[in-house]
Motif scaffolding. Sequence first.
Motif, mmCIF file in Angstrom:
data_model
loop_
_atom_site.group_PDB
_atom_site.id
_atom_site.type_symbol
_atom_site.label_atom_id
_atom_site.label_comp_id
_atom_site.label_asym_id
_atom_site.label_seq_id
_atom_site.Cartn_x
_atom_site.Cartn_y
_atom_site.Cartn_z
ATOM 1 N N CYS A 113 0.776 -1.246 0.000
ATOM 2 C CA CYS A 113 0.000 0.000 0.000
ATOM 3 C C CYS A 113 0.806 1.295 0.000
ATOM 4 O O CYS A 113 0.344 2.309 -0.508
ATOM 5 C CB CYS A 113 -0.925 0.027 1.224
ATOM 6 N N HIS A 158 0.064 5.118 -1.179
ATOM 7 C CA HIS A 158 -0.641 5.746 -0.056
ATOM 8 C C HIS A 158 0.294 6.004 1.120
ATOM 9 O O HIS A 158 -0.069 5.794 2.286
ATOM 10 C CB HIS A 158 -1.808 4.854 0.405
ATOM 11 N N GLN A 211 -0.120 10.135 -2.197
ATOM 12 C CA GLN A 211 -1.389 9.789 -1.547
ATOM 13 C C GLN A 211 -2.516 9.763 -2.580
ATOM 14 O O GLN A 211 -3.256 10.732 -2.718
ATOM 15 C CB GLN A 211 -1.766 10.790 -0.436
ATOM 16 N N TRP A 212 -2.606 8.669 -3.301
ATOM 17 C CA TRP A 212 -3.726 8.518 -4.229
ATOM 18 C C TRP A 212 -5.016 8.583 -3.432
ATOM 19 O O TRP A 212 -5.141 7.976 -2.369
ATOM 20 C CB TRP A 212 -3.636 7.186 -4.976
ATOM 21 N N LEU A 264 -5.405 9.369 0.526
ATOM 22 C CA LEU A 264 -5.325 8.371 1.596
ATOM 23 C C LEU A 264 -3.876 8.045 1.914
ATOM 24 O O LEU A 264 -3.082 7.775 1.011
ATOM 25 C CB LEU A 264 -6.055 7.084 1.200
ATOM 26 N N ARG A 265 -3.577 8.069 3.205
ATOM 27 C CA ARG A 265 -2.278 7.598 3.694
ATOM 28 C C ARG A 265 -2.535 6.433 4.638
ATOM 29 O O ARG A 265 -3.492 6.439 5.406
ATOM 30 C CB ARG A 265 -1.548 8.712 4.457
ATOM 31 N N GLY A 296 -9.586 9.098 3.255
ATOM 32 C CA GLY A 296 -9.295 9.921 2.090
ATOM 33 C C GLY A 296 -10.572 10.386 1.426
ATOM 34 O O GLY A 296 -11.577 10.625 2.100
#
Length: 120
Positions: A45, A49, A54-55, A58-59, A70
């Motif tokens: 991930c 992320h 951060q797609w 979201l992190r 996110g």
Amino acid sequence: MKSVATIPLLLSLSVTLLTDVAFGQELVKDDFFESRIRPLLVEHCMECHGAETQWGDLRVDSLERLLQGGEHGPALVPGKPSESLLLERVQGKGDLRMPPEEKKPLTTVQIDSLRQWIAT
């Protein structure tokens, strides 16, 4: 008949035992997270992320960030795996599948570990 002096002692021992049990459970949760969940998040991930990318805003590099979520809302609902987007995504449910199709999917064991972690 027990003396009044023993009541505080018994209460103190009970609180100490309950605290030790709760602390022990936290250690078990921390060990489970560090041994099973963090490596999974790093491997599958963090590239999309993490701290640098951060797609979907979201992190996944901290529990706080997973709870914050996110664009689609919180990634985790503690104690409720069936309501957690993270689990939904890695199972391929809904409109988004994670990791993306060009990446290696999570194994059943990894998904079960996530479910167990979210449930506790």
